[in-house]
Scaffold this motif. Sequence first.
Motif, mmCIF file in Angstrom:
data_model
loop_
_atom_site.group_PDB
_atom_site.id
_atom_site.type_symbol
_atom_site.label_atom_id
_atom_site.label_comp_id
_atom_site.label_asym_id
_atom_site.label_seq_id
_atom_site.Cartn_x
_atom_site.Cartn_y
_atom_site.Cartn_z
ATOM 1 N N PHE F 141 0.823 -1.212 0.000
ATOM 2 C CA PHE F 141 0.000 0.000 0.000
ATOM 3 C C PHE F 141 0.859 1.266 0.000
ATOM 4 N N CYS F 142 2.064 1.145 0.461
ATOM 5 C CA CYS F 142 2.938 2.314 0.607
ATOM 6 C C CYS F 142 3.640 2.616 -0.708
ATOM 7 N N ARG F 143 3.175 3.626 -1.399
ATOM 8 C CA ARG F 143 3.711 3.914 -2.729
ATOM 9 C C ARG F 143 4.935 4.819 -2.704
ATOM 10 N N GLY F 144 5.189 5.450 -1.591
ATOM 11 C CA GLY F 144 6.360 6.309 -1.533
ATOM 12 C C GLY F 144 6.488 6.898 -0.141
ATOM 13 N N ILE F 145 7.724 7.217 0.221
ATOM 14 C CA ILE F 145 8.001 7.869 1.498
ATOM 15 C C ILE F 145 8.783 9.128 1.161
ATOM 16 N N HIS F 146 8.328 10.225 1.688
ATOM 17 C CA HIS F 146 8.886 11.519 1.302
ATOM 18 C C HIS F 146 9.252 12.328 2.537
ATOM 19 N N ALA F 147 10.237 13.163 2.407
ATOM 20 C CA ALA F 147 10.664 13.999 3.525
ATOM 21 C C ALA F 147 10.408 15.458 3.195
ATOM 22 N N CYS F 148 9.990 16.213 4.215
ATOM 23 C CA CYS F 148 9.854 17.653 3.999
ATOM 24 C C CYS F 148 11.068 18.409 4.547
ATOM 25 N N GLU F 149 11.976 17.688 5.157
ATOM 26 C CA GLU F 149 13.226 18.241 5.672
ATOM 27 C C GLU F 149 13.004 19.383 6.682
ATOM 28 N N LYS F 163 2.660 24.929 5.841
ATOM 29 C CA LYS F 163 2.599 25.114 4.391
ATOM 30 C C LYS F 163 3.577 24.188 3.675
ATOM 31 N N ILE F 164 4.767 24.075 4.229
ATOM 32 C CA ILE F 164 5.754 23.189 3.609
ATOM 33 C C ILE F 164 5.289 21.737 3.644
ATOM 34 N N VAL F 165 4.752 21.334 4.783
ATOM 35 C CA VAL F 165 4.270 19.949 4.883
ATOM 36 C C VAL F 165 3.123 19.721 3.895
ATOM 37 N N THR F 166 2.227 20.674 3.812
ATOM 38 C CA THR F 166 1.103 20.533 2.880
ATOM 39 C C THR F 166 1.590 20.384 1.444
ATOM 40 N N GLU F 167 2.546 21.197 1.072
ATOM 41 C CA GLU F 167 3.049 21.098 -0.306
ATOM 42 C C GLU F 167 3.787 19.783 -0.529
ATOM 43 N N ALA F 168 4.496 19.317 0.492
ATOM 44 C CA ALA F 168 5.169 18.015 0.364
ATOM 45 C C ALA F 168 4.138 16.906 0.172
ATOM 46 N N CYS F 169 3.008 17.017 0.861
ATOM 47 C CA CYS F 169 1.944 16.013 0.692
ATOM 48 C C CYS F 169 1.358 16.077 -0.715
ATOM 49 N N ILE F 173 1.480 12.755 -3.366
ATOM 50 C CA ILE F 173 0.385 11.986 -3.986
ATOM 51 C C ILE F 173 0.440 12.095 -5.493
ATOM 52 N N GLU F 174 0.925 13.231 -5.969
ATOM 53 C CA GLU F 174 1.071 13.387 -7.417
ATOM 54 C C GLU F 174 2.161 12.443 -7.947
ATOM 55 N N ALA F 175 3.307 12.458 -7.293
ATOM 56 C CA ALA F 175 4.424 11.626 -7.752
ATOM 57 C C ALA F 175 4.109 10.144 -7.636
ATOM 58 N N ASP F 176 3.402 9.779 -6.599
ATOM 59 C CA ASP F 176 3.157 8.358 -6.335
ATOM 60 C C ASP F 176 1.859 7.852 -6.964
ATOM 61 N N GLY F 177 1.034 8.755 -7.424
ATOM 62 C CA GLY F 177 -0.286 8.326 -7.888
ATOM 63 C C GLY F 177 -1.069 7.677 -6.768
ATOM 64 N N SER F 178 -0.950 8.237 -5.576
ATOM 65 C CA SER F 178 -1.598 7.579 -4.433
ATOM 66 C C SER F 178 -2.913 8.259 -4.081
ATOM 67 N N ASP F 179 -3.682 7.559 -3.238
ATOM 68 C CA ASP F 179 -5.029 8.002 -2.889
ATOM 69 C C ASP F 179 -5.096 8.696 -1.540
ATOM 70 N N VAL F 180 -4.116 8.435 -0.706
ATOM 71 C CA VAL F 180 -4.202 8.780 0.703
ATOM 72 C C VAL F 180 -2.830 9.279 1.163
ATOM 73 N N VAL F 181 -2.826 10.185 2.152
ATOM 74 C CA VAL F 181 -1.579 10.639 2.770
ATOM 75 C C VAL F 181 -1.499 10.094 4.195
ATOM 76 N N VAL F 182 -0.322 9.619 4.568
ATOM 77 C CA VAL F 182 -0.036 9.254 5.950
ATOM 78 C C VAL F 182 0.996 10.244 6.490
ATOM 79 N N LEU F 183 0.666 10.898 7.579
ATOM 80 C CA LEU F 183 1.595 11.838 8.184
ATOM 81 C C LEU F 183 2.635 11.076 8.981
ATOM 82 N N GLY F 184 3.918 11.328 8.705
ATOM 83 C CA GLY F 184 4.972 10.483 9.238
ATOM 84 C C GLY F 184 5.629 11.007 10.498
ATOM 85 N N CYS F 185 4.908 11.779 11.295
ATOM 86 C CA CYS F 185 5.482 12.275 12.542
ATOM 87 C C CYS F 185 4.349 12.674 13.478
#
Lengths: 241, 241, 241, 241, 241, 241
Positions: F141-149, F163-169, F173-185
Amino acid sequence: MTVPASTIWVINPNTTESMTAAMVDCARAVVAPGTHVVGVTSEIGPASIESHYDEALSVPGVLRAVERGERGGADGYVIACFGDPGLDAAREVASGPVVGIAEAAMRTASYLGRGFSVVTTLGRTMGRAADLAEHYGMQRFCRGIHACEIAVLDLDGDPEARKIVTEACRDAIEADGSDVVVLGCAGMADMCASISADLGVPVVDGVTAATLTAQSLVAMGLRTSTRGEFAAPPPKDYLTG
Amino acid sequence: MTVPASTIWVINPNTTESMTAAMVDCARAVVAPGTHVVGVTSEIGPASIESHYDEALSVPGVLRAVERGERGGADGYVIACFGDPGLDAAREVASGPVVGIAEAAMRTASYLGRGFSVVTTLGRTMGRAADLAEHYGMQRFCRGIHACEIAVLDLDGDPEARKIVTEACRDAIEADGSDVVVLGCAGMADMCASISADLGVPVVDGVTAATLTAQSLVAMGLRTSTRGEFAAPPPKDYLTG
Amino acid sequence: MTVPASTIWVINPNTTESMTAAMVDCARAVVAPGTHVVGVTSEIGPASIESHYDEALSVPGVLRAVERGERGGADGYVIACFGDPGLDAAREVASGPVVGIAEAAMRTASYLGRGFSVVTTLGRTMGRAADLAEHYGMQRFCRGIHACEIAVLDLDGDPEARKIVTEACRDAIEADGSDVVVLGCAGMADMCASISADLGVPVVDGVTAATLTAQSLVAMGLRTSTRGEFAAPPPKDYLTG
Amino acid sequence: MTVPASTIWVINPNTTESMTAAMVDCARAVVAPGTHVVGVTSEIGPASIESHYDEALSVPGVLRAVERGERGGADGYVIACFGDPGLDAAREVASGPVVGIAEAAMRTASYLGRGFSVVTTLGRTMGRAADLAEHYGMQRFCRGIHACEIAVLDLDGDPEARKIVTEACRDAIEADGSDVVVLGCAGMADMCASISADLGVPVVDGVTAATLTAQSLVAMGLRTSTRGEFAAPPPKDYLTG
Amino acid sequence: MTVPASTIWVINPNTTESMTAAMVDCARAVVAPGTHVVGVTSEIGPASIESHYDEALSVPGVLRAVERGERGGADGYVIACFGDPGLDAAREVASGPVVGIAEAAMRTASYLGRGFSVVTTLGRTMGRAADLAEHYGMQRFCRGIHACEIAVLDLDGDPEARKIVTEACRDAIEADGSDVVVLGCAGMADMCASISADLGVPVVDGVTAATLTAQSLVAMGLRTSTRGEFAAPPPKDYLTG
Amino acid sequence: MTVPASTIWVINPNTTESMTAAMVDCARAVVAPGTHVVGVTSEIGPASIESHYDEALSVPGVLRAVERGERGGADGYVIACFGDPGLDAAREVASGPVVGIAEAAMRTASYLGRGFSVVTTLGRTMGRAADLAEHYGMQRFCRGIHACEIAVLDLDGDPEARKIVTEACRDAIEADGSDVVVLGCAGMADMCASISADLGVPVVDGVTAATLTAQSLVAMGLRTSTRGEFAAPPPKDYLTG
């Protein structure tokens, strides 16, 4: 306590002697005192290995070299082509351990980070490298396989080769987000240190990695199990064409 | 509409002509009108294939047979040993499709139930079958690989062989909870119908499955892609020992 | 030796008769002499299948068609929608083999190179194709699934459709580094030859691939195992809404 | 802070009302104050689901129930058959979350130990359970799937049923070395506590697990993403046979 | 050419000094001339490691030992408990390579046959070993994990221990059909040779395997990549309880 | 019927109390009437967790908090750092269920679409998230893991962080073609609703997901199995440095 001296045969599966000489130099630079490295060039088969066809036709020469090694006192063997040609068959006939450079390079790299990138010669050999990564359990560490599109025998002759390979490695770790580079051809062995210096990441050459792996296996008294699949092959009639 | 006649070369990778004859009979019994099956016995290599060593040394003969087929009008090829020796290399040199009997048998079985059991000859060959199941994507269908411990050349001579193989198949589907049997040796081709009748489950022989797969690929005008990995191998100097 | 004539029912799970006619033409062009192809259009369900909802509601019609086939002398079945709707259920009720076009297309492509790209209609169907690739063991060959965003029923009417599909195929093999194209919709069957000619790679249409697979299974006397999961379903009371 | 009341429709995909009543009792015993559980019995399809055929024919009834729920104020849905019939399609048409009992049971069990055993009714349904375990990412936790060979509708009537199921669970955790039991049929929901007491391990019933999962998703304001695959299905002509 | 002398710190993550002494003896017996092995016993944490809890609480001691090694001239490190506690964290703080005994044992075994069996102490630790096999890519080689149910500190004291472990190894290779044994506890290191002699298969001890792996990595100038994940940890405030 | 009140301890594995307060607010907003959420800040270890080293040193504090919870009436536990530090060990010592926020977030997301993207803080933590995705069966299910640094402790202080986190999300989803976001912190918990509103897709926060999962497990009377691996750890001598 003294570990007895051991002799490792490094078999070049292609028939190009200059490649054998270069890779043996690399291996000798890292072995322990008391480890003797013997370079062996295959006597039959292709001048370089760049297709499934080349690889298939290199195997009889590899096996013949192992059979010579058995009579000649080899304690362990390295098969020094990144396709690891004839590895399973060699394990059936050798009394000491046999190590392929792809398997040793990949497994060595797996100690050094989460993922590695393989950089090889021609793009058409990437499929074989992928098969091996899976076969050795290294698929999860192998983040990408990349080709620099330099023919094997041009690695030595082409003055631009080192630079092209280095840039291919740089691009690979960037594209893959990997930590480590694995050099995908025995003919790249002597570029290892300079690429690592240029890129600032560990770079693994399979010839040295496999030679030290064989050295370690011999030191521990370990060899291929003969319990089943890798027992000596049953005697058989062979037609020689 | 008329599908033109086609010629399939069924290559026996070992040098035992009686095996070739038996398997060709099986193939001819199922092909479509207009499909010609040509049986070819390898001219170099082992009399039977029961180790990685045997298999490696059978490959040059397989490739030589394909090269003859290219000159002799073959439209497609079957490699008729369950280790599928030389398959990737053959695909580089053949202009028509090449099908291994292990790949065809496993993929055919995958249409017939959730899982199959492979029954092969000697236990030491099970590892190769497992490698192929994975390589062909058939690991999820392959519930077990079993050996009946009859040597390949004894399948024909031993009057008890058919019974032993049948019982091994019965035990296999019971132990694995599988739906289908895959016969793991070209030398078992002529036992297929009787085992299926005895056990009441589909039994797949790779020789017939591969021949019909090749027939179908030729009918659709399909052959190995030459886009990359399987393009014709680059020309090369070869030493012949 | 003569293989007896056989009859394959090609079932179109949607209710659009023109699609049935087109796909039957493609199947008839490749079958062997003696193989009769019968086209069957589903009598209940959606006009085209472009969602999980459509697919779910197409299954009762597929099963009804198979039940008619059982009474009508079908020797084997093809389910001619790339979602392979109702395949497992159909195997429980059919006495001959049942082949889905997605499974046949993917497995056929797996004989032709290391990896294939699927090109389908709407992006929302890509998930189902991915599920099937995994289910059939073809995930390792499937390098990518791509959509051309043409609705199923526009494949025929839109004069630009063939061009758009062709370009999507070209982009797909480039992006994926794949060797082969798999067409992801029965409505693309008649584009197969022209796309292959344009792109220079093998292109597999599932309708022809599945029909020839069914033909081969029938020729070998093989059908779905009834040993467990796919035995005839237990009788049951059904409420019809 | 107050979480608003929510309504969960628990849909029984078969047409047997007594099963619906029993499972609703189990769900009501665990939901939070403010969660309303509505039991819904399918109006079309089989009386119980014990084959791929039954399951396929239960899906239209499930979808019809969801469509009613949309008009009737459902905030979330449970599909209460261990085959999770129609789950993907239901997600396309529901505006609230939809949870299958197999997915909820398996994922819930995965919080409780390294591995679980599934115990289901008839052996022929084990394949579907295995497919779902994989589909939900639970294959690594699912150590075995076992059948007690009691028909679904006999779970209630047969006085020996609870004992047989309990013993099957005991054998399963022993054979699999697992930590947790997952009950593989909605009709076993009311046996959950007693089996856990008898065996001394956690036992997970999918009906309660799914209802609480739906309750939690609603509390967090989460529902199926409409970004792509699970958006509302495109309108379409449907033939009703 | 001369490979310079190197110093390998073998860190025992538990606080039992006699275990450290025994394992250092094993390591010293196989290293090359010029390799110095320094045994280090953890100063904080449990006397032996037999649960996730023990393992978690051993990690701070391992990291403290590595930090001492950085000041004390260590060229490389071995973490000598089969759970490889703290390995990722140690790699962030060490300037030389760090090798776990589970990873080294499994990867070493993977050169020696198709599959190995792990024999460990208590059954409750098998899950951790399985996690590591997967994490290191060795799942495909690891055919089974078995417990002899001897507590770690009883391996030395119990006169029957060697016999029990030997029989567990014999049973394991038989049950798994494996070629090689991997000893699943540092406390078994000194049993390695005798078990191999008794069983006739290669037996791998992780302490020697890891020490030689560290020796080889140092000889090649390789250490953990600092390109990303394993760079030095960012400075941070720490509360000490 | 009344579900009794329950108490969930939400343990913040780092020592920053303001983070604990923020996450407890999020959890309290979604729990059922009768569920008490107790926030607990670790008393030893790092101020934030951004490396394997930090994570390793946070575990003793987590375990100490669980031991306090056992004496303090906790019915269930949440470990509220996306690395799920000490989860296996905590399960051995807790008498109620223990849920990590990474496992709960990923499993919750898996009900909502085909694939999710994880967005985390620093790139160096992505490897741990990938390990966990695999360990929990969520890799598919995990199509990608991304960092907002953004460093963990800057999530709160930096006015640009949301704002940075929102843009990273959005990018994820665009890069991964995913349906859902999981917040990693855990520190992103309070951004959940606004990001979902901005992006139009479900966004899952692990703190709330884990708290509700713990609430549901307690309601069903489920806790970690004590059958083997997760039984109470054997008593042991511990050195405290």
